[in-house]
Design an enzyme around this catalytic site. Structure first.
Site, PDB file in Angstrom:
ATOM      1  N   LYS A 185       0.850  -1.189   0.000  1.00 61.59           N
ATOM      2  CA  LYS A 185       0.000   0.000   0.000  1.00 61.59           C
ATOM      3  C   LYS A 185       0.886   1.239   0.000  1.00 61.59           C
ATOM      4  O   LYS A 185       1.473   1.615   1.013  1.00 61.59           O
ATOM      5  CB  LYS A 185      -0.939   0.041   1.214  1.00 61.59           C
ATOM      6  CG  LYS A 185      -2.037   1.078   0.972  1.00 61.59           C
ATOM      7  CD  LYS A 185      -2.568   1.733   2.210  1.00 61.59           C
ATOM      8  CE  LYS A 185      -1.681   2.733   2.832  1.00 61.59           C
ATOM      9  NZ  LYS A 185      -1.456   3.963   2.039  1.00 61.59           N
ATOM     10  N   GLY A 237       6.715   4.980   8.350  1.00 65.27           N
ATOM     11  CA  GLY A 237       5.903   6.205   8.360  1.00 65.27           C
ATOM     12  C   GLY A 237       6.069   6.922   9.680  1.00 65.27           C
ATOM     13  O   GLY A 237       7.080   6.761  10.371  1.00 65.27           O
ATOM     14  N   GLU A 259       9.266   1.318  11.152  1.00 57.63           N
ATOM     15  CA  GLU A 259      10.347   2.284  10.859  1.00 57.63           C
ATOM     16  C   GLU A 259       9.710   3.664  10.939  1.00 57.63           C
ATOM     17  O   GLU A 259       8.943   4.047  10.051  1.00 57.63           O
ATOM     18  CB  GLU A 259      10.885   2.050   9.434  1.00 57.63           C
ATOM     19  CG  GLU A 259      11.512   0.696   9.230  1.00 57.63           C
ATOM     20  CD  GLU A 259      12.923   0.622   9.792  1.00 57.63           C
ATOM     21  OE1 GLU A 259      13.456   1.655  10.213  1.00 57.63           O
ATOM     22  OE2 GLU A 259      13.464  -0.489   9.808  1.00 57.63           O
ATOM     23  N   CYS A 293      13.768  10.764   7.316  1.00 52.29           N
ATOM     24  CA  CYS A 293      13.503  10.317   8.692  1.00 52.29           C
ATOM     25  C   CYS A 293      14.732  10.457   9.588  1.00 52.29           C
ATOM     26  O   CYS A 293      14.615  10.783  10.754  1.00 52.29           O
ATOM     27  CB  CYS A 293      13.012   8.882   8.675  1.00 52.29           C
ATOM     28  SG  CYS A 293      14.118   7.788   7.767  1.00 52.29           S
ATOM     29  N   GLU A 392       9.804  16.218  15.505  1.00 54.24           N
ATOM     30  CA  GLU A 392      10.212  16.013  14.113  1.00 54.24           C
ATOM     31  C   GLU A 392       9.481  17.043  13.244  1.00 54.24           C
ATOM     32  O   GLU A 392       8.252  17.083  13.230  1.00 54.24           O
ATOM     33  CB  GLU A 392       9.859  14.601  13.650  1.00 54.24           C
ATOM     34  CG  GLU A 392      10.302  14.348  12.222  1.00 54.24           C
ATOM     35  CD  GLU A 392       9.952  12.947  11.725  1.00 54.24           C
ATOM     36  OE1 GLU A 392       8.785  12.544  11.842  1.00 54.24           O
ATOM     37  OE2 GLU A 392      10.865  12.269  11.213  1.00 54.24           O
TER      38      GLU A 392
HETATM   39  P1  NAD Z   1       2.310   8.594   7.641  1.00 55.92           P
HETATM   40  O1  NAD Z   1       2.494   7.811   8.880  1.00 55.92           O
HETATM   41  O2  NAD Z   1       1.263   9.640   7.632  1.00 55.92           O
HETATM   42  O3  NAD Z   1       1.967   7.617   6.415  1.00 55.92           O
HETATM   43  C1  NAD Z   1       2.827   6.566   6.034  1.00 55.92           C
HETATM   44  C2  NAD Z   1       2.019   5.509   5.326  1.00 55.92           C
HETATM   45  O4  NAD Z   1       1.148   4.877   6.253  1.00 55.92           O
HETATM   46  C3  NAD Z   1       1.114   6.027   4.218  1.00 55.92           C
HETATM   47  O5  NAD Z   1       1.037   5.044   3.206  1.00 55.92           O
HETATM   48  C4  NAD Z   1      -0.225   6.186   4.933  1.00 55.92           C
HETATM   49  O6  NAD Z   1      -1.312   6.129   4.039  1.00 55.92           O
HETATM   50  C5  NAD Z   1      -0.203   5.004   5.870  1.00 55.92           C
HETATM   51  N1  NAD Z   1      -0.924   5.170   7.127  1.00 55.92           N
HETATM   52  C6  NAD Z   1      -1.087   6.302   7.867  1.00 55.92           C
HETATM   53  N2  NAD Z   1      -1.756   6.017   9.002  1.00 55.92           N
HETATM   54  C7  NAD Z   1      -1.986   4.677   8.997  1.00 55.92           C
HETATM   55  C8  NAD Z   1      -2.614   3.776   9.901  1.00 55.92           C
HETATM   56  N3  NAD Z   1      -3.134   4.197  11.058  1.00 55.92           N
HETATM   57  N4  NAD Z   1      -2.674   2.472   9.576  1.00 55.92           N
HETATM   58  C9  NAD Z   1      -2.133   2.020   8.423  1.00 55.92           C
HETATM   59  N5  NAD Z   1      -1.543   2.823   7.514  1.00 55.92           N
HETATM   60  C10 NAD Z   1      -1.463   4.140   7.807  1.00 55.92           C
HETATM   61  O7  NAD Z   1       3.739   9.181   7.287  1.00 55.92           O
HETATM   62  P2  NAD Z   1       4.148  10.120   6.053  1.00 55.92           P
HETATM   63  O8  NAD Z   1       3.738  11.508   6.365  1.00 55.92           O
HETATM   64  O9  NAD Z   1       3.709   9.512   4.779  1.00 55.92           O
HETATM   65  O10 NAD Z   1       5.749   9.986   6.115  1.00 55.92           O
HETATM   66  C11 NAD Z   1       6.548  10.760   6.922  1.00 55.92           C
HETATM   67  C12 NAD Z   1       6.923  10.020   8.195  1.00 55.92           C
HETATM   68  O11 NAD Z   1       7.571   8.791   7.863  1.00 55.92           O
HETATM   69  C13 NAD Z   1       7.930  10.798   9.011  1.00 55.92           C
HETATM   70  O12 NAD Z   1       7.577  10.733  10.374  1.00 55.92           O
HETATM   71  C14 NAD Z   1       9.240  10.069   8.760  1.00 55.92           C
HETATM   72  O13 NAD Z   1      10.197  10.221   9.769  1.00 55.92           O
HETATM   73  C15 NAD Z   1       8.767   8.660   8.635  1.00 55.92           C
HETATM   74  N6  NAD Z   1       9.761   7.851   7.907  1.00 55.92           N
HETATM   75  C16 NAD Z   1      10.490   6.913   8.600  1.00 55.92           C
HETATM   76  C17 NAD Z   1      11.487   6.180   7.950  1.00 55.92           C
HETATM   77  C18 NAD Z   1      12.299   5.149   8.674  1.00 55.92           C
HETATM   78  O14 NAD Z   1      12.930   4.304   8.009  1.00 55.92           O
HETATM   79  N7  NAD Z   1      12.343   5.142   9.985  1.00 55.92           N
HETATM   80  C19 NAD Z   1      11.725   6.401   6.596  1.00 55.92           C
HETATM   81  C20 NAD Z   1      10.980   7.355   5.931  1.00 55.92           C
HETATM   82  C21 NAD Z   1       9.985   8.070   6.596  1.00 55.92           C
END
Ligand code: NAD
Length: 494
Positions: A185, A237, A259, A293, A392
Site C-alpha cells: 500500500k 511512516g 520504521e 527520517c 520532528e
Molecule cells: P504517515 O504515517 O502519515 O503515512 C505513512 C504511510 O502509512 C502512508 O502510506 C499512509 O497512508 C499510511 N498510514 C497512515 N496512518 C496509517 C494507519 N493508522 N494504519 C495504516 N496505515 C497508515 O507518514 P508520512 O507523512 O507519509 O511519512 C513521513 C513520516 O515517515 C515521518 O515521520 C518520517 O520520519 C517517517 N519515515 C520513517 C522512515 C524510517 O525508516 N524510519 C523512513 C521514511 C519516513
C-alpha cells in the site's frame, strides 16, 4: 528544464492477482505537483473490498501447493532477476514519477528511487540463496533437532512518500527473496511510482498474486494491517501511525516492523573540520528538502564554536540552489504538499516565538510563488527544551544547540524521544567512534551519514521496532520451526 508531463498520468485499475482489475470503489487519488500545484496523476482509491481481493490473491499465491513459498531460492532468484531487469528499465520513469510527486531533487531520485530497486532485489537474491535454511542442533539435554526457516507468509507493506521506491524495495526485496507474498500500500502522495512496481512485476512474469498493489489512504492501510489474511506488517511512516499499527498488531499478536520518525543529532566535536566536509554535512542535514527520517536536524555545537557552526550552516543553507527539482542545479526542491509546508511554517513560527534566532531562512524563497517551497532555515542558540529541538519537523529546518563538554553533548543527543540516525564530526577517528558508541540510536555516522543495504537500519525508542536491511532483514520475513528428530531414526542431511 522541467520534466513534468504535459498531461496527468492516469490509471483506472489495480494490479491484483497478476491482473489489472477494476477497483471496487469509485473514489480517486489525485496527485498534485509540488512544483506548480497542478494535477500530475490520477488513480483509483483503494477500499476495503480491494484489500480483501489483494489479500486473497497474496494468500493463495503463498498457500498453493508448488507455489512461490515452496520454490527454491534459486528458482525465485531467476524470476526476481527478471523483475530487477524490468525495474532497471523503468529506473528513469520511477525517478521522474517520484520527483514530480514529492519534489525530491532529480539527481537524488535517479540515484535512489531509480537505482536502488534493482540493486536491492539482486542483493537479497544473493543473500537468500546463500542462507542456510535448515540446520541440525545436536541438542544439549536431549537428542538432535532440525531447525527450519520458512517464509512468514503474506506481508502487508505500507510505505510513506518521502523515499517511496527505496523504502518499498527495502521491504519487498528481502520478503520476495525468502518466499513471502505481499500487498503493497503506497502513500497517496506517491502512488504513481508504485505502478511501475506492478508493471515491472507483470512484465517479468512474477507469478500471479506474489505482488499486489492497492493504493489508498490511512483507512485502507489500517484495514490492511488488521486483515485476518495478513501474517506480518512491515510499516514505514510517522510515529503516530506506527503506534496505532503497533497497538493493532499487539492485539492480534501479529509480527510487525515499524520504521518511524526521528530527530537525530549531529554532534560537532571541538576538533571538527566542517569546512572540508560540506557535501557530507549537506547530505546529513538537508537531504531531500529536509524530508528524511534520519535527518540530523539538531546540531550540537561546542559553546566556543557555536557562532562559527551557525555561520557555516547558514551559508550552506542560504547558498543552496532552491527551485524546480528537475533542474540539475537544484539542491533543495519544494515540500511534498501544502499541508506539509503549513506544518513546517508552523514550526518555524514556534521557533521564532520561543526566542531562537533565525540565522538564515524562515520564509518562502523569492520568485517561487507557485509550489510548496520553504527556505532552508537555521535557528541559532536553540534551547534543548524548545519544541523545534524536540519534535520532528520533516522539513529543511535546523536547530543549533550549544553544549559544554563531550558528556554534555552525549547527554543532549540522547535526551530525545527518538533514536534513528545521527552523526559525529571530528578529525579524531577514535574519539568519533567512542562518542558514536555512547549514542542511543539505530545508526550513526562519523563525518558522513549513509544507509547501505548491507547494514541493518531502524530505530530505538519512538523511532521504531525492529530493523530493515542487512542480512538481518531475511529473518524478519521468516518463521522458525523446530523438529525434534526420532531418536531411533537417522539425522537428515541438510
Ligand atoms: P504517515 O504515517 O502519515 O503515512 C505513512 C504511510 O502509512 C502512508 O502510506 C499512509 O497512508 C499510511 N498510514 C497512515 N496512518 C496509517 C494507519 N493508522 N494504519 C495504516 N496505515 C497508515 O507518514 P508520512 O507523512 O507519509 O511519512 C513521513 C513520516 O515517515 C515521518 O515521520 C518520517 O520520519 C517517517 N519515515 C520513517 C522512515 C524510517 O525508516 N524510519 C523512513 C521514511 C519516513
Amino acid at each position: 528544464m522541467s520534466t513534468l508531463p504535459e498531461q496527468a498520468v492516469e490509471y483506472r485499475t489495480f494490479y491484483i492477482g497478476g491482473e489489472w482489475v477494476q477497483p471496487a470503489g469509485a473514489g480517486q487519488i489525485t496527485v498534485t505537483s509540488p512544483v506548480n500545484e497542478e494535477v500530475v496523476g490520477i488513480t483509483p482509491d483503494g477500499v476495503d473490498a480491494d484489500v480483501d481481493r489483494a489479500v486473497v490473491a497474496a494468500r493463495s499465491a503463498y498457500d498453493q501447493q508448488g507455489g512461490w513459498a515452496s520454490w527454491t531460492p534459486e528458482e525465485r532468484g531467476e524470476v526476481l532477476e527478471r523483475f530487477a531487469v524490468e525495474m532497471d528499465a523503468r529506473a528513469a520513469d520511477s525517478a521522474v514519477r517520484t520527483t514530480m510527486s514529492n519534489g525530491m531533487p532529480f539527481a537524488l531520485s535517479q540515484q535512489l528511487e531509480g537505482g536502488l530497486p534493482g540493486a536491492f532485489v539482486r542483493y537479497y537474491v544473493g543473500l537468500a540463496t546463500a542462507q542456510q535454511r535448515e540446520e541440525i542442533r545436536p541438542g544439549f539435554l536431549g537428542g538432535p533437532a532440525l531447525l527450519r526457516r520458512y517464509p512468514i507468509g503474506v506481508v502487508a507493506a505500507i510505505v510513506p512518500w518521502n523515499f517511496p521506491q527505496a523504502l518499498t524495495f527495502a521491504k519487498i526485496a528481502p520478503l520476495l527473496a525468502v518466499g513471502c507474498t505481499v500487498v503493497l500500500k503506497p502513500s497517496p502522495e506517491t502512488v504513481l511510482d508504485a505502478y511501475t512496481v506492478a508493471e515491472a512485476a507483470d512484465a517479468a512474469g512474477v507469478p500471479a498474486g506474489v505482488i499486489n498493489v492497492v493504493p489508498g489512504g490511512r483507512e485502507t492501510g489500517a484495514y490492511l494491517v488488521r486483515h485476518p489474511g495478513v501474517d506480518k506488517v512491515a510499516f514505514t511512516g510517522s510515529t503516530a501511525a506506527g503506534r496505532s499499527i503497533g497497538e493493532a498488531c499487539g492485539r492480534l499478536l501479529r509480527p510487525v516492523t515499524l520504521e518511524l520518525g526521528g530527530k537525530s543529532a549531529a554532534i560537532v566535536l571541538d576538533d571538527a573540520d566542517l569546512a572540508s566536509n560540506l557535501e557530507a554535512l549537506f547530505g546529513a542535514c538537508l537531504i531531500n528538502n529536509g524530508q528524511t527520517c534520519w535527518l540530523n536536524s539538531r546540531i550540537l555545537a561546542p559553546r566556543g564554536r557555536h557562532d562559527e557552526v551557525v555561520e557555516l550552516l547558514a551559508s550552506l543553507a542560504s547558498g543552496a540552489t532552491i527551485g524546480d527539482p528537475f533542474d540539475e542545479a537544484t539542491q533543495v526542491g519544494p515540500l511534498v504538499s501544502a499541508r506539509q509546508r503549513d506544518r513546517v511554517e508552523g514550526y518555524i513560527a514556534q521557533g521564532i516565538e520561543g526566542g531562537a534566532r533565525v540565522a538564515t531562512g524562515g520564509g518562502r524563497p523569492d520568485g517561487l510563488d507557485r509550489g510548496f517551497y520553504v527556505e532552508p532555515t537555521v535557528f541559532a542558540n536553540v534551547s534543548p527544551d524548545a519544541v523545534i529541538a524536540r519534535e520532528e519537523i520533516f522539513g529543511p529546518v535546523l536547530s543549533v544547540i550549544p553544549y559544554d563538554g563531550v558528556d554534555d553533548a552525549v547527554r543532549l543527543a540522547n535526551d530525545s524521544e527518538y533514536g534513528l540516525g545521527g552523526t559525529v564530526w571530528t578529525t579524531d577517528h577514535e574519539k568519533g567512534l567512542a562518542v558514536a558508541r555512547r549514542i542511543q540510536t539505530g545508526a550513526i555516522g562519523i563525518n558522513q551519514f549513509f544507509t547501505d543495504p548491507s547494514a541493518p537500519f531502524g530505530g530505538v525508542k519512538s523511532s521504531g521496532l525492529g530493523r530493515e536491511m542487512g542480512v538481518e532483514a531475511l529473518s524478519t520475513f521468516q518463521e522458525l520451526q523446530t523438529v525434534y528428530l526420532d531418536p531411533a531414526g537417522p539425522v537428515p542431511e541438510v
